[in-house]
Structure formats: C-alpha cells, structure tokens
Write an enzyme that holds these catalytic residues in place. Structure first.
Site, PDB file in Angstrom:
ATOM      1  N   LYS A   1      -4.245 -24.896  21.980  1.00  0.00           N
ATOM      2  CA  LYS A   1      -4.104 -23.779  22.923  1.00  0.00           C
ATOM      3  C   LYS A   1      -5.237 -22.776  22.746  1.00  0.00           C
ATOM      4  CE  LYS A   1      -0.452 -20.597  24.534  1.00  0.00           C
ATOM      5  NZ  LYS A   1       0.936 -20.135  24.263  1.00  0.00           N
TER       6      LYS A   1
ATOM      7  N   SER B   1       4.120 -19.898  27.987  1.00  0.00           N
ATOM      8  CA  SER B   1       2.687 -19.765  28.230  1.00  0.00           C
ATOM      9  C   SER B   1       1.855 -20.950  27.764  1.00  0.00           C
ATOM     10  CB  SER B   1       2.176 -18.502  27.532  1.00  0.00           C
ATOM     11  OG  SER B   1       2.298 -18.619  26.123  1.00  0.00           O
TER      12      SER B   1
ATOM     13  N   SER C   1       7.736 -19.949  24.879  1.00  0.00           N
ATOM     14  CA  SER C   1       6.440 -20.445  25.341  1.00  0.00           C
ATOM     15  C   SER C   1       6.074 -21.847  24.885  1.00  0.00           C
ATOM     16  CB  SER C   1       5.325 -19.473  24.924  1.00  0.00           C
ATOM     17  OG  SER C   1       5.393 -18.311  25.698  1.00  0.00           O
TER      18      SER C   1
END
Length: 484
Positions: free
Chosen positions: A87, A169, A193
């Site tokens: 990420k 996210s 997330s």
C-alpha cells in the site's frame, strides 16, 4: 517455464508457487513477468482497474537474483521469490514514492524501508509495486469516494468496474490481489480498511491485533488503532504472510507486549470447529442487511453449526453498538502522528506538517480538492499534543466500552472462540479495541457484490481466528476468480 509445461498462474497459491519453483517448472522472474503483463493488460488497459499506483523498476532484477539464490541452495522460506504489492502509505527505500495517495507527497521518497518491508525483503518477497488507495487512508473528507486519491485516481472493483463499490482504504491492495496482479498484498487498517475492501473484492484480509505488526515507517492516522495486515486470495496464504511481517520493533512500543513469533500454519490442517462457540450480536448485525445479504450470512452460520460449532446469539457485545460512532480519538491522533511522520521527510518536499498539507491542497484546489478536506481541517484544530480532556476521555471510554465492557467480557462470560459478523457492519468496535479480525468470502448479493463473514477475537487471538476462518473457507469455497 519449462517448454513442455504450461502453468495456469491465475489464483495460484503460495504452496503451488513454491512447488513449481522447486521442480524447476517456474522461476520468480517468470512469475513477476506474468503479473506485470496482467497489470499492463487489465490495470492500465481494458477494464482499467487502476489498483497499482507505481511499479518497482528493480522487480525483475530482484526476482532474477532470488532465482540465483535458489539455484545455489539458499531458499529463505515460503515467500522466496513471491511477488507482493505494498500500500502506498508504507515506506519503501527504493525507486518508488510513498504518498498516501496525496499530490502533496507525490515527490516523496522514503529514506528507509518500513520495518515490515524490511522483514518482507529478508523473507525473499519481491515487492513489485505500490497500491493505489483512498487518499490519506480515507481520513480527508466525509464524502471521499472509496478508492479515490488525487495522485492515483479511482480504483475500481474488478467484480463490477465502475458499478460496484471497491471499498477502502486498502482499495488497490484488495483489487490487485483479486485481479491476480500479485500473489499477495499488504493493506493497512484504522477502522475497516483491510476487512471491508477484502470483503468487497472477494479475498481474505487479516486485521491483526494492534502491536503484532510494527507501524514504524507507515503514514499514520491513529496510534491507538492503526495496523498493517496481509491480503490474499486464500486464508493459508494470508497466514503465511502474517508470520513473515510480525515481530518486535524498537521503533514501535506497541510491539513490545506482543507474544513471541509463532506459526499460524502449524496445526491448521487438523483444526476443527467441534465444541467451539461463536457469538453473534444478531439484531445489530442484520439490521442493515437486505434479504440476500441476510440469507448469505445465515448460510454461513449454518455451515459453522454443520461443522460442529455452536452459535450463541447475544443481545449486544459492546455498549457502543447502541451509541453513535465518533472520530474524536482519530481527529486528535491524526494531527500528532502525521506531524511527526512529516518531520522526517526531506526538506525539499516542503511539506512538514498537516498545516502544510492543507495549504498545498488549497493552492491546488482543482487537482486536490475534488471532495474537500473537512477531516484534515477538523484535525488541524486540535492541539496536536494529545492533552485535550475531550481526547483523553474519548480514548479511555473507547477502550473500556470495547475491551473490558465489550469483547473481553462477552467472550469470557460465554466461553467464545470468536465473534462472527457480516462485512461492512461491526468492524468499528474491534478497531477501537485494537483487536484482531479476519474477513473470508461468503458469497454474493443479488447485484453481484462479494460478501464476507468476519471472525473477531480478543487480543492476540489470531491463531484460533485463522483456524476457524480456514475451516469456513475450505467448506464454503466462495472465492470466485475474476474474469476480464
């Protein structure tokens, strides 16, 4: 690959990857090439999933060097030569940026690897790229679309590009693994997330106990709730990845109380649900479900019962179920944590505080403020020193209501192995507690949206959660490959 062997690399598991590596049917270089070709074909063309923000220019060289190591008899473990996506809020000390999706940090190169990245490299993983994400891990604006960032644009759900919510996210981390753009990925979670995008993209996501995985080198939201965790197509693969990234880090005091490194794979095949008890806050969990979603959840509960597990229906698990959720703790901790992180970035970036981010966005409204920045502004109004009575009372209340008067109490009183919930419903309570959860595919709703069931437990109960999730996965078999 051997000229006489044609391998189907879609949906390939870690065990099969290592089997083919050992037999000489496949090399890490070939596997990385396969994933890069899929990214080219489907992430940037065709359906344009847009899950990969940046490619590691060294990936092919790293893969080739790991092939040489293997040829010389040095195999580091189950991740040796395996491609993984990280990420974009996690530091990598190479030719890739770390920006949390923000244009304010689009030119930021981290000075060193995050602790978990260092462990991945030591394990022999090939970091092939950075995943797009919801900007600032979805702590920027109230109406920020899941998967959107000013730097990377919109991530799409591969099961319904442009139609189904990709969630966030860790949107890119989930969509990339679901789309077979990498074997594994790393996401981060403050509240939902990892679990929610895993559910919406028909993959497995593990949100560990806060402190099991180091947060140093990760752009923060909340020191109380942040954690990184594995995302994979299968429970066993996610468990292997969790083993690799856990560990005590001198730069993250939360890791000091974590148990000694353990194997989550040992005993997995012999695990059983017989005699195990699973709690469900049924009324709270089903109130927002439509008919199909409720049917899928009920089917999951029946499967657990068929495997010998007992479902315990509870009136509530935490008093917070009957209270309106709030962001008070996150608003205060975001400013403090982000200011500290930004103090470490190179001065040439000219972004050294939350105020600088806000000002940069204001000066570049057309590109940066398509969805406003209310959360950044609200956080910036806090003292940044974590001394506010409002903050301290909120933090202590969250812990008491989710731990002592919540999960710990209910699990002890009812002798529970785990708590079960459908995706997108109950994740906020274990998030505030800092407790672990694992999301596993459970089916699809009438619109084709993937659904999941989440297993939650007390602090550092990952092993028994993984065992329960693994049995559920093996019996239900609800993972359906993406077809472009």
């Amino acid at each position: 690959m051997s000229q006489n062997i044609v391998l189907d690399l879609n949906e390939i598991t870690l065990e099969k990857i290592q089997h083919h590596f050992e037999n000489g049917d496949l090399t890490s270089l070939e596997l990385v090439t396969f994933y890069l070709d899929r990214i080219s074909s489907f992430d940037k063309q065709g359906p344009k999933i847009n899950s990969v923000l940046e490619i590691n220019p060294h990936a092919l060289f790293i893969a080739r060097s790991l092939d040489v190591e293997r040829k010389n008899g040095n195999v580091r473990g189950p991740l040796h030569g395996v491609p993984i996506i990280i990420k974009d809020n996690i530091d990598t000390a190479d030719q890739m940026h770390t920006s949390a999706g923000s244009l304010a940090l689009e030119n930021h190169y981290a000075k060193k690897d995050a602790f978990l990245v260092k462990k991945l490299r030591e394990a022999g993983a090939v970091i092939i790229g950075k995943a797009n994400m919801t900007e600032w891990a979805n702590f920027m604006a109230y109406d920020m679309p899941n998967g959107f960032s000013s730097r990377g644009g919109q991530v799409l759900n591969p099961y319904g590009p442009g139609v189904l919510d990709v969630s966030g996210s860790s949107s890119g981390s989930a969509a990339a693994v679901a789309s077979n753009f990498a074997a594994l990925s790393i996401g981060t979670e403050t509240s939902g997330s990892i679990l929610c995008p895993a559910g919406n993209n028909n993959i497995v996501g593990i949100k560990p106990t806060v402190g099991l995985v180091s947060r140093s080198g990760i752009i923060p939201i909340s020191i109380s709730q942040d954690t990184a965790g594995p995302m994979a197509r299968k429970v066993k693969d996610a468990a292997i990845l969790l083993e690799a990234i856990q560990g005590n880090d001198p730069l993250d005091p939360a890791t000091f109380s974590a148990p000694n490194k353990m194997s989550y794979i040992e005993g997995l095949e012999q695990a059983t649900l017989k005699g195990k008890r699973f709690g469900v806050s049924y009324e709270f969990c089903i109130q927002h479900l439509n008919h199909t979603q409720r049917s899928v959840f009920d089917e999951a509960l029946k499967l657990i019962e068929d495997e010998g597990g007992e479902i315990i229906y509870l009136n509530q698990i935490s008093p917070l179920e009957k209270m309106e959720s709030d962001y008070k703790v996150l608003l205060h901790e975001f400013k403090s944590g982000l200011n500290h992180y930004l103090s470490t970035v190179p001065t040439k970036i000219k972004i050294s505080s939350l105020s600088d981010v806000i000002n940069f966005n204001e000066q570049n409204k057309e590109r940066c403020l398509k969805h406003n920045q209310e959360l950044l502004l609200e956080s910036n109004k806090t003292d940044g020193n974590l001394t506010s009575p409002e903050y301290l009372k909120a933090k202590l209340n969250d812990l008491e209501m989710t731990q002592k008067k919540g999960i710990d109490l209910v699990m002890e009183e009812n002798n529970l192995t785990a708590i079960i919930s459908p995706n997108d419903v109950w994740y906020g309570i274990p998030a505030k507690a800092g407790y672990p959860s694992i999301s596993v595919p459970s089916g699809f709703d009438a619109d084709g949206m993937p659904l999941s069931v989440i297993f939650t437990g007390e602090a550092y109960s990952e092993k028994k959660l993984i065992q329960a999730a693994y049995i559920f996965e093996q019996r239900s078999n609800k993972r359906v490959p993406v077809v472009f």
